[in-house]
Design a protein around this motif. Structure first.
Motif, PDB file in Angstrom:
ATOM      1  N   LYS A  16      -9.357   5.400   5.366  1.00 27.01           N
ATOM      2  CA  LYS A  16      -8.390   4.472   4.792  1.00 27.01           C
ATOM      3  C   LYS A  16      -8.420   4.523   3.274  1.00 27.01           C
ATOM      4  O   LYS A  16      -7.381   4.469   2.612  1.00 27.01           O
ATOM      5  CB  LYS A  16      -8.679   3.059   5.295  1.00 27.01           C
ATOM      6  N   GLU A  47      -6.595   7.548   2.299  1.00 24.73           N
ATOM      7  CA  GLU A  47      -5.162   7.359   2.547  1.00 24.73           C
ATOM      8  C   GLU A  47      -4.507   6.604   1.394  1.00 24.73           C
ATOM      9  O   GLU A  47      -3.332   6.833   1.061  1.00 24.73           O
ATOM     10  CB  GLU A  47      -4.987   6.587   3.857  1.00 24.73           C
ATOM     11  N   ASP A  48      -5.263   5.684   0.766  1.00 19.73           N
ATOM     12  CA  ASP A  48      -4.724   4.854  -0.318  1.00 19.73           C
ATOM     13  C   ASP A  48      -5.018   5.421  -1.705  1.00 19.73           C
ATOM     14  O   ASP A  48      -4.756   4.740  -2.702  1.00 19.73           O
ATOM     15  CB  ASP A  48      -5.309   3.443  -0.228  1.00 19.73           C
ATOM     16  N   ALA A  52      -2.138   5.263  -4.047  1.00 15.15           N
ATOM     17  CA  ALA A  52      -1.258   4.117  -3.809  1.00 15.15           C
ATOM     18  C   ALA A  52      -0.704   3.529  -5.103  1.00 15.15           C
ATOM     19  O   ALA A  52       0.387   2.964  -5.116  1.00 15.15           O
ATOM     20  CB  ALA A  52      -2.001   3.034  -3.027  1.00 15.15           C
ATOM     21  N   ASP A  53      -1.457   3.649  -6.196  1.00 10.88           N
ATOM     22  CA  ASP A  53      -1.007   3.079  -7.472  1.00 10.88           C
ATOM     23  C   ASP A  53      -0.723   4.151  -8.519  1.00 10.88           C
ATOM     24  O   ASP A  53      -0.805   3.897  -9.720  1.00 10.88           O
ATOM     25  CB  ASP A  53      -2.043   2.086  -8.005  1.00 10.88           C
ATOM     26  N   VAL A  73      -6.974   3.739  -8.476  1.00 10.22           N
ATOM     27  CA  VAL A  73      -7.631   4.007  -7.194  1.00 10.22           C
ATOM     28  C   VAL A  73      -8.281   5.389  -7.223  1.00 10.22           C
ATOM     29  O   VAL A  73      -9.471   5.533  -6.915  1.00 10.22           O
ATOM     30  CB  VAL A  73      -6.635   3.910  -6.019  1.00 10.22           C
ATOM     31  N   GLN A 119     -14.517  -0.176  -1.379  1.00 14.48           N
ATOM     32  CA  GLN A 119     -13.401  -0.759  -0.631  1.00 14.48           C
ATOM     33  C   GLN A 119     -12.844  -1.990  -1.346  1.00 14.48           C
ATOM     34  O   GLN A 119     -11.628  -2.153  -1.456  1.00 14.48           O
ATOM     35  CB  GLN A 119     -13.860  -1.159   0.776  1.00 14.48           C
ATOM     36  N   ARG A 157      -9.041  -2.374  -3.008  1.00 15.12           N
ATOM     37  CA  ARG A 157      -8.135  -3.471  -2.663  1.00 15.12           C
ATOM     38  C   ARG A 157      -7.633  -4.176  -3.918  1.00 15.12           C
ATOM     39  O   ARG A 157      -6.454  -4.537  -4.019  1.00 15.12           O
ATOM     40  CB  ARG A 157      -8.832  -4.470  -1.735  1.00 15.12           C
ATOM     41  N   ILE A 172      -5.015  -1.972  -5.628  1.00 12.86           N
ATOM     42  CA  ILE A 172      -3.734  -1.966  -4.922  1.00 12.86           C
ATOM     43  C   ILE A 172      -3.012  -3.299  -5.104  1.00 12.86           C
ATOM     44  O   ILE A 172      -1.785  -3.335  -5.302  1.00 12.86           O
ATOM     45  CB  ILE A 172      -3.944  -1.663  -3.430  1.00 12.86           C
TER      46      ILE A 172
END
Length: 226
Positions: free
Chosen positions: A94, A97-98, A101-102, A109, A131, A135, A138
């Motif tokens: 995960k 995967e992220d 993301a930003d 990230v 983790q 978070r 994101i």
């Protein structure tokens, strides 16, 4: 023959051993995360390859129904160690995967995941810390990219008071009621008929007010008010 007391006597040592095993497993998650993320970021492995490697490490396990497990979400929690392993690996995948993301804002990230893998100064020290940081990154990205919402025409319109709603006043209630009493007494029958609905509403309000006073459980307060 072993009795209950002799078995129970080892409880303290067994608790310590179990705790130690779980702490070790928790600590092992961090180097595992570093190696898996490094392989994924370098393009040496894919998420599918990682998943297959995890499943193979359990000797090609099967579900309780006897079907081969082909994914981490497969029903394999009856196997010793499967639950903790699949959850940890799923968390690592995960994060990857992220990783971008930003990328349209700060790109924090990927920066933080890279720092974690390379163990640079200031990097997260554990998978759990990574983790949490991802978070946060994101969430910051989402807040920065949320569109500004213009209020609708209905929201922009001023709320006009209902015609039957009296305007607020600073006049003491007792003076207001005294004036109303005088006005009602001086009104002719036509005015009283025209004000019939308003007087009915006033009566409802007065009845509710009396009920509130009677429900007051502090008699001293009522005596002072009188």
């Amino acid at each position: 023959m072993t009795d209950f007391n002799s078995v129970a006597a080892t409880m303290g040592d067994d608790i310590k051993a179990f705790r130690s095993a779980n702490v070790t497993a928790f600590n092992k998650a961090t180097p595992l995360a570093r190696s898996i993320l490094a392989g994924l970021m370098a393009g040496v492995v894919t998420a599918s390859v990682v998943t297959s490697a995890v499943i193979s490490s359990f000797g090609n396990p099967k579900t309780p129904a006897g079907k081969p497990i082909t994914k981490l979400s497969g029903s394999g929690d009856h196997l010793p160690g499967w639950g903790a392993t699949r959850k940890t690996v799923a968390a690592i995948l995960k994060v990857f995967e992220d990783i971008d993301a930003d990328k349209d804002t700060t790109g924090d990230v990927r920066k933080n995941v890279t720092a974690f893998v390379l163990q640079t100064d200031g990097a997260p020290k554990s998978l759990a810390a990574l983790q949490a940081l991802v978070r946060e990154n994101i969430n910051a990205h989402v807040q920065a990219t949320l569109p500004e919402v213009e209020p609708s025409e209905e929201e922009q319109q001023e709320i006009t008071p209902d015609a039957d709603t009296p305007a607020p006043t600073d006049e003491p209630l007792i003076d207001l009621l005294n004036r109303a009493t005088v006005a009602v007494g001086a009104a002719d029958v036509h005015a009283l008929i025209a004000a019939d609905d308003s007087m009915a509403k006033l009566m409802e309000a007065l009845n509710a007010a009396f009920a509130k006073v009677l429900a007051n459980e502090n008699p001293e307060e009522l005596q002072k008010a009188a």
